[in-house]
Design a protein around this motif. Sequence first.
Motif, PDB file in Angstrom:
ATOM      1  N   ASP A 123       4.994  -7.978  12.911  1.00  0.00           N
ATOM      2  CA  ASP A 123       5.030  -8.011  11.248  1.00  0.00           C
ATOM      3  C   ASP A 123       6.932  -7.027  11.016  1.00  0.00           C
ATOM      4  O   ASP A 123       6.629  -6.412  11.595  1.00  0.00           O
ATOM      5  CB  ASP A 123       4.672  -6.819  10.437  1.00  0.00           C
ATOM      6  N   ASN A 197       5.426   0.385   9.386  1.00  0.00           N
ATOM      7  CA  ASN A 197       4.785  -0.282  10.196  1.00  0.00           C
ATOM      8  C   ASN A 197       5.262   0.093  10.968  1.00  0.00           C
ATOM      9  O   ASN A 197       5.828  -0.098  12.345  1.00  0.00           O
ATOM     10  CB  ASN A 197       5.599  -1.397  10.261  1.00  0.00           C
ATOM     11  N   ALA A 213      -1.657  -1.279  12.261  1.00  0.00           N
ATOM     12  CA  ALA A 213      -1.423  -2.420  12.933  1.00  0.00           C
ATOM     13  C   ALA A 213      -0.356  -2.813  13.122  1.00  0.00           C
ATOM     14  O   ALA A 213      -0.213  -3.144  12.134  1.00  0.00           O
ATOM     15  CB  ALA A 213      -2.839  -3.435  12.279  1.00  0.00           C
ATOM     16  N   LEU A 214       0.706  -3.124  13.545  1.00  0.00           N
ATOM     17  CA  LEU A 214       2.270  -3.972  14.099  1.00  0.00           C
ATOM     18  C   LEU A 214       2.396  -5.399  13.352  1.00  0.00           C
ATOM     19  O   LEU A 214       3.354  -5.886  13.664  1.00  0.00           O
ATOM     20  CB  LEU A 214       2.317  -3.397  15.664  1.00  0.00           C
ATOM     21  N   ASP A 216      -0.400  -6.808  11.456  1.00  0.00           N
ATOM     22  CA  ASP A 216      -1.730  -6.994  10.259  1.00  0.00           C
ATOM     23  C   ASP A 216      -1.157  -7.824   8.643  1.00  0.00           C
ATOM     24  O   ASP A 216      -1.556  -7.696   8.101  1.00  0.00           O
ATOM     25  CB  ASP A 216      -2.766  -6.255   9.982  1.00  0.00           C
ATOM     26  N   LEU A 218       0.159  -5.674   6.619  1.00  0.00           N
ATOM     27  CA  LEU A 218       0.707  -4.550   6.227  1.00  0.00           C
ATOM     28  C   LEU A 218       1.465  -3.402   6.118  1.00  0.00           C
ATOM     29  O   LEU A 218       1.455  -3.054   7.151  1.00  0.00           O
ATOM     30  CB  LEU A 218      -0.829  -3.751   6.078  1.00  0.00           C
ATOM     31  N   GLU A 220       2.289   0.672   5.606  1.00  0.00           N
ATOM     32  CA  GLU A 220       1.792   1.952   5.420  1.00  0.00           C
ATOM     33  C   GLU A 220       2.582   2.833   4.438  1.00  0.00           C
ATOM     34  O   GLU A 220       4.181   2.859   4.890  1.00  0.00           O
ATOM     35  CB  GLU A 220       1.027   2.913   6.524  1.00  0.00           C
TER      36      GLU A 220
HETATM   37 MG   LIG Z   1       0.861  -3.162   9.780  1.00  0.00          MG
END
Ligand SMILES: [Mg+2]
Length: 298
Positions: A123, A197, A213-214, A216, A218, A220
Amino acid sequence: MKKKMMFIYNAHEEKARIRSKLVEIIEVFVQAGYEITVMPMQKQGDAIAFVREKEEYFELVVCSGSDVTLTEAITGMLQCKHKVPIGYIPCGSTNDLARGLKIPSNMVKAAHTAAVGDVFAYDVGRFNGEIFLYAAAFALFTDVSCEVRREMKSVHDRMLFLLEKMKRQTKIKSYHLKVRFDDVEIEDDFVFGTITNSRTLGGFRRITGQDVALDDGLFEVILVKLPKSLFEIRKTQVSLRTRIVDPTYIYCFKTSKVTFEATEEIPWTWDGESDAFYQKVEIENLNKALEIKIPPKK
Ligand SMILES: [Mg+2]
């Protein structure tokens, strides 16, 4: 038919170690069966143009340089119709992404990973339209000197610096922000915030969560509220240091898209590389937008 690779390198960066390794790196590529087109960068922005204007027959783009060079290559690739994986040979000082993906810091080994590694869909972030790799943050550099800024490029170093400062003084610059994500709106005074990320960022692993997770889709997000008393400063520090999040002092969430609206222009930085002021910021996670080569599974 040999596989065709475009190899971009930046020998003009401060810590570029590519010059002494170039022959070995090219031999790794040749031994892996590639026919190579070499594109030395002459100026900033070259890698964007090289990748964007590449011909369709390239099966792989490898770039060597700092995070900035990689960011350029990704920016170019996202503008291409014909997208191919990117191999990365890091040679800058901050390589959070390389560490996170276990890309070797040894350049010849990294070349091997680029040539024969597996493809991982990572991502990347978009910050008001610009690409960033693993971290954006606000309010982490405002009143430090240029020299300190140069020394403390990483978001992590700056975060620690600010926490040290909080210990010594109660008056801290804060920013009034409206933050929107998913269906939530927060309005509060913040001393700083990070959108990441990354599993390794700053060792603040437990705050960003152990389930980072790199790929997903999303980020943080951590937003640190303005402590209103010495007691609250201490509580905030404890919350960050022990990595046990206390929602009274810190917001912590995951999201794919977040916007920030301030009452004034506030300082932002991303990947510890660029600094600029913005009043409105939109940050978006481009899920699996970067296909990058990582060490092959044995
Ligand atoms: Mg992520």
